[in-house]
Write a protein that holds these residues in place. Structure first.
Motif, PDB file in Angstrom:
ATOM      1  N   VAL A 180      -2.968   5.708   4.002  1.00 23.56           N
ATOM      2  CA  VAL A 180      -4.299   5.402   4.521  1.00 23.56           C
ATOM      3  C   VAL A 180      -5.147   6.674   4.535  1.00 23.56           C
ATOM      4  CG1 VAL A 180      -5.580   4.489   6.501  1.00 23.56           C
ATOM      5  CG2 VAL A 180      -3.311   3.575   5.966  1.00 23.56           C
ATOM      6  N   GLN A 181      -6.402   6.532   4.149  1.00 22.96           N
ATOM      7  CA  GLN A 181      -7.250   7.712   3.985  1.00 22.96           C
ATOM      8  C   GLN A 181      -7.645   8.376   5.297  1.00 22.96           C
ATOM      9  OE1 GLN A 181     -10.601   7.093   1.418  1.00 22.96           O
ATOM     10  NE2 GLN A 181      -9.360   6.359  -0.298  1.00 22.96           N
TER      11      GLN A 181
ATOM     12  N   GLU B 185      -6.158  -6.123   9.486  1.00 23.45           N
ATOM     13  CA  GLU B 185      -6.229  -6.887   8.245  1.00 23.45           C
ATOM     14  C   GLU B 185      -7.441  -7.807   8.288  1.00 23.45           C
ATOM     15  OE1 GLU B 185      -4.472  -7.621   5.161  1.00 23.45           O
ATOM     16  OE2 GLU B 185      -3.937  -5.539   5.507  1.00 23.45           O
ATOM     17  N   ASP B 186      -8.097  -7.966   7.139  1.00 24.56           N
ATOM     18  CA  ASP B 186      -9.242  -8.872   7.039  1.00 24.56           C
ATOM     19  C   ASP B 186      -9.026  -9.789   5.839  1.00 24.56           C
ATOM     20  OD1 ASP B 186     -11.638 -10.110   7.492  1.00 24.56           O
ATOM     21  OD2 ASP B 186     -12.882  -8.473   6.748  1.00 24.56           O
TER      22      ASP B 186
ATOM     23  N   GLN C 251       0.824  -1.205   0.000  1.00 25.78           N
ATOM     24  CA  GLN C 251       0.000   0.000   0.000  1.00 25.78           C
ATOM     25  C   GLN C 251       0.864   1.263   0.000  1.00 25.78           C
ATOM     26  OE1 GLN C 251      -3.329   0.167  -0.425  1.00 25.78           O
ATOM     27  NE2 GLN C 251      -2.972   2.358  -0.600  1.00 25.78           N
ATOM     28  N   PHE C 252       1.911   1.275   0.799  1.00 23.03           N
ATOM     29  CA  PHE C 252       2.816   2.414   0.806  1.00 23.03           C
ATOM     30  C   PHE C 252       3.500   2.567  -0.552  1.00 23.03           C
ATOM     31  CE2 PHE C 252       2.609   2.457   5.483  1.00 23.03           C
ATOM     32  CZ  PHE C 252       2.624   3.831   5.716  1.00 23.03           C
TER      33      PHE C 252
ATOM     34  N   ILE D 155      -9.207   1.251   5.442  1.00 20.67           N
ATOM     35  CA  ILE D 155      -9.437   0.898   6.844  1.00 20.67           C
ATOM     36  C   ILE D 155      -8.838   1.974   7.742  1.00 20.67           C
ATOM     37  CG2 ILE D 155      -9.058  -0.819   8.641  1.00 20.67           C
ATOM     38  CD1 ILE D 155      -8.676  -2.906   6.421  1.00 20.67           C
ATOM     39  N   PRO D 156      -9.647   2.664   8.546  1.00 23.56           N
ATOM     40  CA  PRO D 156      -9.123   3.717   9.431  1.00 23.56           C
ATOM     41  C   PRO D 156      -7.976   3.191  10.297  1.00 23.56           C
ATOM     42  CG  PRO D 156     -11.509   3.787   9.402  1.00 23.56           C
ATOM     43  CD  PRO D 156     -11.116   2.539   8.666  1.00 23.56           C
ATOM     44  N   LYS D 157      -6.937   4.023  10.445  1.00 28.51           N
ATOM     45  CA  LYS D 157      -5.717   3.620  11.156  1.00 28.51           C
ATOM     46  C   LYS D 157      -5.633   4.318  12.507  1.00 28.51           C
ATOM     47  CE  LYS D 157      -2.039   1.012  10.082  1.00 28.51           C
ATOM     48  NZ  LYS D 157      -1.854   0.402  11.412  1.00 28.51           N
TER      49      LYS D 157
END
Length: 428
Positions: free
Chosen positions: A190-191, A155-156, A19-20, A167-169
């Motif tokens: 992450v948004q 993680e899911d 993701q990064f 996913i909120p961090k």
């Protein structure tokens, strides 16, 4: 200079690193497992739900690379630790991987570096245990010379709608400046960032999330047994209850808990609470119920075989679904292994089928099963077993075919709901 180094390239570290990298960060993956490092550098995936193309794209773009050389931490602005945090044989927290990682990276920390722990653990691990190891090994002071924070992984696996960026961090820092640095880092990938007041608050958040699940799964597991005695199908009840648009969230029973979070995390808090003289009776009761489910399933297997005049001792039992969760290749803490052990210890001849696990990999907990291969999927093989036990309901398994080929079926996941077959199916 790397934007960040991620230590631990498993089910948490690899998706995070990707993701990064997708957000144009220079990512260095560090792991002691050379096979994983070589796979990433070759653009290959070793986790089923992560595509080879996604790794290959970032490696070819020069944004993702991997190494076993921890001295490269000195070339990274941030270090994110994503290593296992299991329980030991006495069911007590084992943070040795975290501390060993801290000791490995400490000599290479430079002033201004951010260190973030993502491994699930008890409150106080980051600002006490990890901090001590990092300071002793580096000669630097946390919160002054380098930044320290905790951000629990979320993680899911197996959920196609679960994306790291969406996913909120949750992030907690040792100091306000540490929190600011960690927020700045994760905002690149992450948004939504959810800042909390401390590392301990962030650590406690992760425990609450999984304790919530453990307790509610225990509730439906208990109700499954109660309702069965009343002649009521718990699966039907859950489907009806979840039509309520408020005040209810569906949880589902099963043959036991699996994965790296739910069977483990509650015991981290239980253990730490004793230090403060606090009891965690609710958590411990849930644990007792969930860990008793494999016994319940084995009794159902024995009862079902008795109806066809066959003893469990000497019968052939096929376990279908060895991973802890549907549609993933992750078998950590899977109740399937407990079921295999219990059935074998009673004298049954056992085997397994799982399209995601062609062969059982070596592990500390189940080394005696290492190398065991999944059976072939065909009528002759399935029909050769006296009983088929569905432990995990993968979407790519043809359950109609399974039932038609099987002599007797125990279903712990409601995978056979609505099927028409002449084979006897017992819910467990």
């Amino acid at each position: 200079m790397n934007d960040l180094a991620i230590v631990g390239l498993g089910y948490v570290g690899l998706p995070l690193g990707l993701q990064f990298a997708k957000n144009h960060c220079q990512v260095l993956g560090l792991d002691i497992d050379k096979a994983k490092v070589d796979a990433i550098n070759a653009g290959k995936s070793y986790i089923h739900h992560i595509s080879q193309e996604s790794i290959e794209e970032q490696v070819d773009a020069g944004r993702l690379k991997a190494s076993t050389d921890f001295s490269l931490v000195s070339e990274s602005r941030a270090v994110v630790i994503c290593v296992p945090s299991p329980l030991n044989k006495n069911r007590e927290p084992d943070i040795s991987y975290i501390l060993e990682t801290g000791a490995a990276i400490a000599p290479y920390l430079t002033p201004g570096t951010l260190v973030v722990l993502e491994s699930t653990t008890y409150p106080g691990t980051t600002d006490e245990d990890l901090r001590t190891v990092l300071e002793q090994g580096s000669g630097l002071t946390a919160g002054k010379d380098f930044h320290l924070a905790f951000s629990p992984e979320r993680e899911d696996p197996g959920n196609p709608d679960s994306k790291v960026a969406m996913i909120p961090k949750v992030v907690g820092g040792l100091t306000p400046a540490c929190l600011e640095k960690a927020t700045e880092l994760y905002s690149r990938a992450v948004q939504k960032i959810v800042p909390v007041s401390s590392c301990r608050a962030a650590e406690a958040t992760k425990l609450l999330e999984n304790i919530f699940r453990s307790v509610n799964i225990a509730l439906v597991n208990e109700l499954k047994v109660v309702y069965e005695a009343m002649g009521i199908d718990v699966w039907e009840v859950i489907e009806a209850a979840k039509t309520k648009p408020f005040g209810y969230m569906p949880f589902y029973p099963g043959p036991g808990l699996g994965g790296h979070c739910i069977p483990i995390d509650p015991f981290y808090l239980t253990w730490k609470a004793r230090e403060y003289g606090q009891a965690t009776r609710f958590i411990e009761l849930a644990g007792e119920i969930n860990t008793s489910m494999p016994n319940y399933v084995v009794h159902k297997v024995a009862d079902a075989l008795n109806t066809v005049r066959k003893p469990l001792n000497g019968s052939k039992v096929l376990l279908v679904g060895l991973s802890y969760k549907a549609n993933v290749d992750d078998d950590r803490e899977s109740p399937g292994y407990i079921l295999l052990d219990m059935l074998k210890n009673t004298g049954a001849e056992v085997a397994f089928y799982d399209p995601y696990i062609p062969v059982i990999r070596p592990s500390r907990e189940h080394a005696h099963w290492a190398g065991t291969q999944s059976v072939e999927w065909n009528r002759a093989t399935i029909a050769s077993f006296d009983l088929t036990l569905i432990a995990t309901a993968h979407a790519n398994v043809d359950y109609q075919q399974l039932c038609d080929w099987s002599q007797l079926v125990i279903d712990t996941r409601n995978a056979t709901q609505g099927l028409q077959t002449s084979t006897t199916i017992v819910k467990a």
